[in-house]
Structure formats: structure tokens, C-alpha cells
Design a protein around this motif. Structure first.
Motif, PDB file in Angstrom:
ATOM      1  N   ARG A 155      37.175  75.905   0.844  1.00 25.87           N
ATOM      2  CA  ARG A 155      37.939  76.232  -0.421  1.00 25.87           C
ATOM      3  C   ARG A 155      37.163  76.901  -1.322  1.00 25.87           C
ATOM      4  O   ARG A 155      37.682  77.975  -1.994  1.00 25.87           O
ATOM      5  N   ARG A 156      36.018  76.368  -1.782  1.00 24.31           N
ATOM      6  CA  ARG A 156      35.166  77.070  -2.737  1.00 24.31           C
ATOM      7  C   ARG A 156      34.751  78.224  -2.582  1.00 24.31           C
ATOM      8  O   ARG A 156      34.776  79.049  -3.341  1.00 24.31           O
ATOM      9  N   PHE A 157      34.325  78.343  -1.372  1.00 31.22           N
ATOM     10  CA  PHE A 157      33.529  79.350  -1.010  1.00 31.22           C
ATOM     11  C   PHE A 157      34.490  80.635  -0.789  1.00 31.22           C
ATOM     12  O   PHE A 157      34.322  81.590  -1.473  1.00 31.22           O
ATOM     13  N   LEU A 158      35.674  80.506  -0.336  1.00 32.68           N
ATOM     14  CA  LEU A 158      36.706  81.493  -0.223  1.00 32.68           C
ATOM     15  C   LEU A 158      37.322  82.006  -1.433  1.00 32.68           C
ATOM     16  O   LEU A 158      37.333  83.120  -1.918  1.00 32.68           O
ATOM     17  N   ALA A 159      37.567  80.823  -2.288  1.00 27.77           N
ATOM     18  CA  ALA A 159      38.115  80.907  -3.761  1.00 27.77           C
ATOM     19  C   ALA A 159      37.043  81.970  -4.585  1.00 27.77           C
ATOM     20  O   ALA A 159      37.566  82.828  -5.361  1.00 27.77           O
ATOM     21  N   GLY A 160      35.666  81.502  -4.463  1.00 23.22           N
ATOM     22  CA  GLY A 160      34.732  82.347  -5.093  1.00 23.22           C
ATOM     23  C   GLY A 160      34.693  83.852  -4.696  1.00 23.22           C
ATOM     24  O   GLY A 160      34.312  84.592  -5.752  1.00 23.22           O
ATOM     25  N   MET A 161      34.979  84.194  -3.543  1.00 18.91           N
ATOM     26  CA  MET A 161      34.900  85.483  -3.015  1.00 18.91           C
ATOM     27  C   MET A 161      36.189  86.270  -3.561  1.00 18.91           C
ATOM     28  O   MET A 161      36.084  87.461  -3.490  1.00 18.91           O
ATOM     29  N   ILE A 162      37.061  85.827  -4.156  1.00 21.03           N
ATOM     30  CA  ILE A 162      37.989  86.539  -4.854  1.00 21.03           C
ATOM     31  C   ILE A 162      37.561  87.173  -5.954  1.00 21.03           C
ATOM     32  O   ILE A 162      36.889  86.665  -6.895  1.00 21.03           O
ATOM     33  N   ASP A 163      37.998  88.462  -6.475  1.00 20.70           N
ATOM     34  CA  ASP A 163      37.827  88.989  -7.608  1.00 20.70           C
ATOM     35  C   ASP A 163      38.090  88.127  -8.877  1.00 20.70           C
ATOM     36  O   ASP A 163      38.943  87.573  -8.869  1.00 20.70           O
ATOM     37  N   ALA A 164      36.977  88.193  -9.859  1.00 24.08           N
ATOM     38  CA  ALA A 164      37.087  87.214 -10.670  1.00 24.08           C
ATOM     39  C   ALA A 164      38.583  87.618 -11.539  1.00 24.08           C
ATOM     40  O   ALA A 164      38.949  86.356 -12.028  1.00 24.08           O
ATOM     41  N   GLU A 165      38.936  88.539 -11.791  1.00 24.60           N
ATOM     42  CA  GLU A 165      40.163  88.913 -12.533  1.00 24.60           C
ATOM     43  C   GLU A 165      41.378  88.210 -11.678  1.00 24.60           C
ATOM     44  O   GLU A 165      42.246  88.054 -12.613  1.00 24.60           O
ATOM     45  N   ASP A 166      41.279  88.293 -10.721  1.00 19.65           N
ATOM     46  CA  ASP A 166      42.437  88.001  -9.791  1.00 19.65           C
ATOM     47  C   ASP A 166      42.296  86.333  -9.393  1.00 19.65           C
ATOM     48  O   ASP A 166      43.497  85.753  -9.063  1.00 19.65           O
ATOM     49  N   ARG A 167      41.245  85.917  -9.616  1.00 24.46           N
ATOM     50  CA  ARG A 167      41.088  84.352  -9.096  1.00 24.46           C
ATOM     51  C   ARG A 167      42.159  83.553  -9.644  1.00 24.46           C
ATOM     52  O   ARG A 167      42.902  82.744  -9.023  1.00 24.46           O
ATOM     53  N   GLU A 168      42.203  83.257 -10.707  1.00 30.72           N
ATOM     54  CA  GLU A 168      43.003  82.571 -11.673  1.00 30.72           C
ATOM     55  C   GLU A 168      44.438  82.642 -10.999  1.00 30.72           C
ATOM     56  O   GLU A 168      45.237  81.508 -10.726  1.00 30.72           O
ATOM     57  N   HIS A 169      44.828  83.799 -11.100  1.00 34.49           N
ATOM     58  CA  HIS A 169      46.322  84.278 -10.792  1.00 34.49           C
ATOM     59  C   HIS A 169      46.426  83.747  -9.167  1.00 34.49           C
ATOM     60  O   HIS A 169      47.489  83.195  -9.161  1.00 34.49           O
TER      61      HIS A 169
ATOM     62  N   LEU B  30      50.018  71.975   7.285  1.00 36.56           N
ATOM     63  CA  LEU B  30      49.901  73.221   7.473  1.00 36.56           C
ATOM     64  C   LEU B  30      48.685  73.807   6.348  1.00 36.56           C
ATOM     65  O   LEU B  30      48.631  73.463   5.182  1.00 36.56           O
ATOM     66  N   HIS B  31      47.753  74.275   6.894  1.00 34.90           N
ATOM     67  CA  HIS B  31      46.617  74.771   5.747  1.00 34.90           C
ATOM     68  C   HIS B  31      46.877  75.994   4.997  1.00 34.90           C
ATOM     69  O   HIS B  31      46.277  76.747   5.106  1.00 34.90           O
ATOM     70  N   PHE B  32      48.161  75.879   4.163  1.00 31.31           N
ATOM     71  CA  PHE B  32      48.448  77.042   3.657  1.00 31.31           C
ATOM     72  C   PHE B  32      47.391  77.573   2.580  1.00 31.31           C
ATOM     73  O   PHE B  32      47.148  78.871   2.613  1.00 31.31           O
ATOM     74  N   ASP B  33      46.719  76.680   2.070  1.00 31.97           N
ATOM     75  CA  ASP B  33      45.876  77.174   1.175  1.00 31.97           C
ATOM     76  C   ASP B  33      44.604  78.009   1.668  1.00 31.97           C
ATOM     77  O   ASP B  33      44.178  79.135   1.142  1.00 31.97           O
ATOM     78  N   LEU B  34      44.015  77.284   2.857  1.00 32.83           N
ATOM     79  CA  LEU B  34      43.031  78.152   3.467  1.00 32.83           C
ATOM     80  C   LEU B  34      43.372  79.522   3.984  1.00 32.83           C
ATOM     81  O   LEU B  34      42.691  80.570   4.184  1.00 32.83           O
ATOM     82  N   ILE B  35      44.547  79.407   4.567  1.00 35.68           N
ATOM     83  CA  ILE B  35      45.185  80.432   4.910  1.00 35.68           C
ATOM     84  C   ILE B  35      45.247  81.754   4.069  1.00 35.68           C
ATOM     85  O   ILE B  35      44.959  82.778   4.294  1.00 35.68           O
ATOM     86  N   GLU B  36      45.792  81.164   2.953  1.00 36.23           N
ATOM     87  CA  GLU B  36      45.749  82.251   1.907  1.00 36.23           C
ATOM     88  C   GLU B  36      44.636  82.870   1.293  1.00 36.23           C
ATOM     89  O   GLU B  36      44.220  83.829   0.885  1.00 36.23           O
ATOM     90  N   LEU B  37      43.661  81.729   1.200  1.00 36.75           N
ATOM     91  CA  LEU B  37      42.499  82.107   0.660  1.00 36.75           C
ATOM     92  C   LEU B  37      41.461  83.213   1.740  1.00 36.75           C
ATOM     93  O   LEU B  37      40.975  83.946   1.119  1.00 36.75           O
ATOM     94  N   LEU B  38      41.579  82.979   2.762  1.00 39.35           N
ATOM     95  CA  LEU B  38      41.213  83.817   3.557  1.00 39.35           C
ATOM     96  C   LEU B  38      41.772  85.206   3.566  1.00 39.35           C
ATOM     97  O   LEU B  38      40.987  86.252   3.607  1.00 39.35           O
ATOM     98  N   PHE B  39      42.828  85.318   3.494  1.00 36.53           N
ATOM     99  CA  PHE B  39      43.528  86.773   3.089  1.00 36.53           C
ATOM    100  C   PHE B  39      43.069  87.391   2.093  1.00 36.53           C
ATOM    101  O   PHE B  39      42.600  88.470   1.979  1.00 36.53           O
ATOM    102  N   PHE B  40      42.841  86.717   0.834  1.00 31.84           N
ATOM    103  CA  PHE B  40      42.467  87.244  -0.386  1.00 31.84           C
ATOM    104  C   PHE B  40      41.202  87.556  -0.556  1.00 31.84           C
ATOM    105  O   PHE B  40      40.864  88.504  -0.951  1.00 31.84           O
ATOM    106  N   ALA B  41      40.299  86.345   0.023  1.00 28.82           N
ATOM    107  CA  ALA B  41      38.773  86.606   0.017  1.00 28.82           C
ATOM    108  C   ALA B  41      38.660  87.867   0.925  1.00 28.82           C
ATOM    109  O   ALA B  41      37.673  88.728   0.382  1.00 28.82           O
ATOM    110  N   TYR B  42      38.998  87.925   2.154  1.00 26.61           N
ATOM    111  CA  TYR B  42      38.776  89.254   2.812  1.00 26.61           C
ATOM    112  C   TYR B  42      39.124  90.648   2.177  1.00 26.61           C
ATOM    113  O   TYR B  42      38.547  91.414   2.229  1.00 26.61           O
TER     114      TYR B  42
END
Lengths: 191, 191
Positions: A155-169, B30-42
Motif C-alpha cells: 500500500r505504501r509503495f503504490l500510494a507513494g508512486m502516485i503523483d503528489a498533486e493527486d495523491r491525497e485526492h 476484496l482488495h479494492f484498495d490495492l486494486i485501485e492503487l495499482l491502477f493509479f500508480a501504474y
DNA sequence: GTCATTAGGTCAGCCATGTTGACATATTTT
DNA sequence: AAAATATGTCAACATGGCTGACCTAATGAC
């Protein structure tokens, strides 16, 4: 193009130097492994749903729409556009098909009658859950293999990969969905 | 479609039951959080290279080809097809452009003269490194924020997400590239 | 109450990148 | 000599992005 090569030269030199030089980005520290793992992991991650969707005449675009509507019942078209970051013309094409085939339906907004709030139908919820189940099975297998800390680490790794501006949203969207999805799906499954 | 709903009903029931029922896949897990984090991170992970590529008239398909050729100098066309899992017609289109514009070149195989071994040119290596640098910067920021164990945790999670049948092959490719890329890039940068 | 703005839809056409199928050429293997 | 292999290519099609133009209905500002 020649200036790009300059970096390379610098990097080569920094290899033989005893002390680290102020390099732009040392080649030896490029995260090739994680870059490639992300590519392969994502490729396989979406492959299971793809097979199911293909049988129904749908593609990945349909999946994304269905997924987020299922997770955020009553969301506005504009919100969906914002999440997916595509144009309304692109969305319109797949959304129309999902509506025509009975997986999604629209309700006029109570306050603002211009809005078309989006809901999954019973069939839509079933399909969304089926697809999420496939992806969950893959994730659950990995987490089981890796132990109790793996989930939070991922979770932390993937969340961190999101653009900073979008992350909170995005994180707000994910957690808002967590609280909404279960309660509202029962009420709004077939509105 | 009706049979799909059966799952939902079971799942709803399991919510109100005091003891867990033997559900196919409980909705609450269901791991909704990781599913969505993978989408946004990628999505964001590929967005930095996309901007650079767009200026050169290239797309993601070109990026993938360039990346893997850079990482595996001298690889055969067949190997590249296997890694990318696309058809040779799809590959042919982008590969031809990369060759025509001087980012990749082909050499006849020494043993088997039917083979066209693929190499990046100096310009190709520079571009590949530049793009990898962008993605590395994103990854490095995250790893720095998360501490020393994050890298290995991310590696394990992502590796686990790969199809079991491919996993060993892919991991071998990644580590083989690790040992090859640095030594051979210096020698084969402009073969 | 009129008018600008907003939410959403739609048509038309273009582009990138995937697909299938058929076939060509050079080389190696049997 | 024939079969199999490595690669390339042509043609046609599908998906899902995009831009640009234009439409309706409803809201909000004045």
C-alpha cells in the motif's frame, strides 16, 4: 542527442572514481528491476479480467468505468472523468454500451437535475465483483506468501508512486469508497 | 447473468451472519484498495516517459522495445516478442520506426545468419537511460520516504504478482539484464 | 426574467497500438 | 532436396485514446 550522451559519460566516469561524483543520475542506481517488475506485474494483473471481459464484448475501458461506478455509487459523470483522466467522448463510448447492455444506469440528480448520477445495476455489481475477485485472488495469494507486513508495505509503495498533486485526492477516493461501497450497494443495487 | 448474482447474495448474507459462511469470495475482503492503487500508480508511473516520448513522435510501444533492447543487447527478435507478448506485426511497426530514426540497429547473428540481433545505438541508449531515469526518480523518492526495507518488499510484492508460469523466466531475464547491461553497454553502445 | 455558465451528450474524424491471416525470403536442419 | 525456422511485410480490422464542433437542459447571476 549529443548532450544526452554527456550523462552517460559522466556516469561511466563516476564508476571508476573512488568517491561519488555529483552525477545527474548514476546508471548503476537506475531501478531497472522495479521498473520491469511493475511492467510485468501490471500486465498480468489486468490479464485475468481481460479474458472475462472479452467474452462479453467488453474491454479494459469498460472495466474501469464499471469498477469505479461500483465503488462509488451515485458518482457524477464529471467525477468519473476526473478519476479516469480521459475525455468525455472516450468515456461516452464505453458508458453508453454499459448502459445499453444493462450494467449501469443513470438517475437524475436530486438537487441538480442536470447531473446524471451513475449506479451499477445488479448485473453490473455482479460483474464488477467477479472481476475484482479475480484480481483479489492474485493479490491475496501474494500477500499470503509474504506475511503480515506485506499488505501495508505494498500500500505504501503504490500510494507513494502516485503523483503528489493527486495523491491525497486519490487516497480520499479510495477510503471514501471503502466506507460507501458496502452500505450503499445494498440500498442502491437496483435503484 | 442470474448466476452471477448468486455470489452477491451469498456475500450479503455472510455479512449479517455471526459466523463466516463458506463464501466464494467475501466482498468485505476484496482488495479494492490495492486494486485501485495499482491502477493509479501504474498510470502515473508511465506518464513521465510518455511526455518525453510524445515530443519525439513515439509512444509507449516504442518505449518498451527500446527499454528491453537497451537492457538486453543482442537479443533476438523472437525473444523480444516473447517478453512483450505482442505479435510480430505489432512489433514490426514500432521497431521499424526506431531503426529508421537511428535508435536501434540490427546485426546479423554470427552463428545463425537468419537472426537479426538487436542493439541500441548511442542515441538509443541515451534515450532509454533518460526514460529509466525519470521512472527511477519516482521510485527513488518513494523508497527514500519509506525506509530501507521498502525496496525488497516492493520487489517481492511485484514479483509475486507475475503469472507463476512466467515468473522464473521473467526474474531470470531481469537478473540476466542486471549483469549484462553495464558491461555490454560500454562495448556495444555503437556496434 | 434574461443571459451566461454548467452538466452532459453526440457527431465526425484522426491516431496509436493491438489483432488475424496470408504470404515472401533467407537460412538452417533433417 | 525438402522441411522447419527466423524474420519481414501487406491488408484489414478493433479498441480506445484524442481534438473540434455543436447541441440540449438546467442552474445561477444580475
Amino acid at each position: 542527442m549529443a548532450d544526452l550522451m554527456t550523462n552517460i559519460s559522466i556516469m561511466r566516469k563516476s564508476r571508476s572514481a573512488a568517491v561519488p561524483v555529483e552525477t545527474v543520475l548514476p546508471a548503476d542506481e537506475l531501478h531497472f528491476d522495479l521498473i520491469e517488475l511493475l511492467f510485468f506485474a501490471y500486465r498480468d494483473f489486468v490479464s485475468d479480467p481481460d479474458e472475462v471481459l472479452a467474452k462479453l464484448g467488453f474491454g479494459r475501458a469498460h472495466h474501469r468505468v464499471l469498477h469505479f461506478v461500483n465503488r462509488n455509487p451515485g458518482m457524477k459523470v464529471a467525477e468519473l472523468l476526473d478519476v479516469l483522466k480521459i475525455t468525455k467522448q472516450s468515456l461516452g463510448r464505453v458508458l453508453k454500451q454499459l448502459i445499453d447492455e444493462g450494467y449501469i444506469l443513470q438517475k437524475e440528480g436530486a438537487n441538480d437535475r442536470r447531473q446524471r448520477l451513475l449506479y451499477v445495476t445488479a448485473a453490473g455489481a455482479a460483474l464488477a465483483v467477479k472481476l475484482a475477485g479475480l484480481q483479489t485472488a492474485r493479490i491475496a495469494r501474494v500477500l499470503a506468501e509474504l506475511g503480515p507486513d506485506a499488505r501495508e508495505a505494498a500500500r505504501r509503495f503504490l500510494a507513494g508512486m502516485i503523483d503528489a498533486e493527486d495523491r491525497e485526492h486519490v487516497l480520499r477516493l479510495i477510503s471514501r469508497s471503502d466506507s460507501l461501497a458496502n452500505g450503499s450497494r445494498a440500498r442502491n443495487g437496483a435503484p
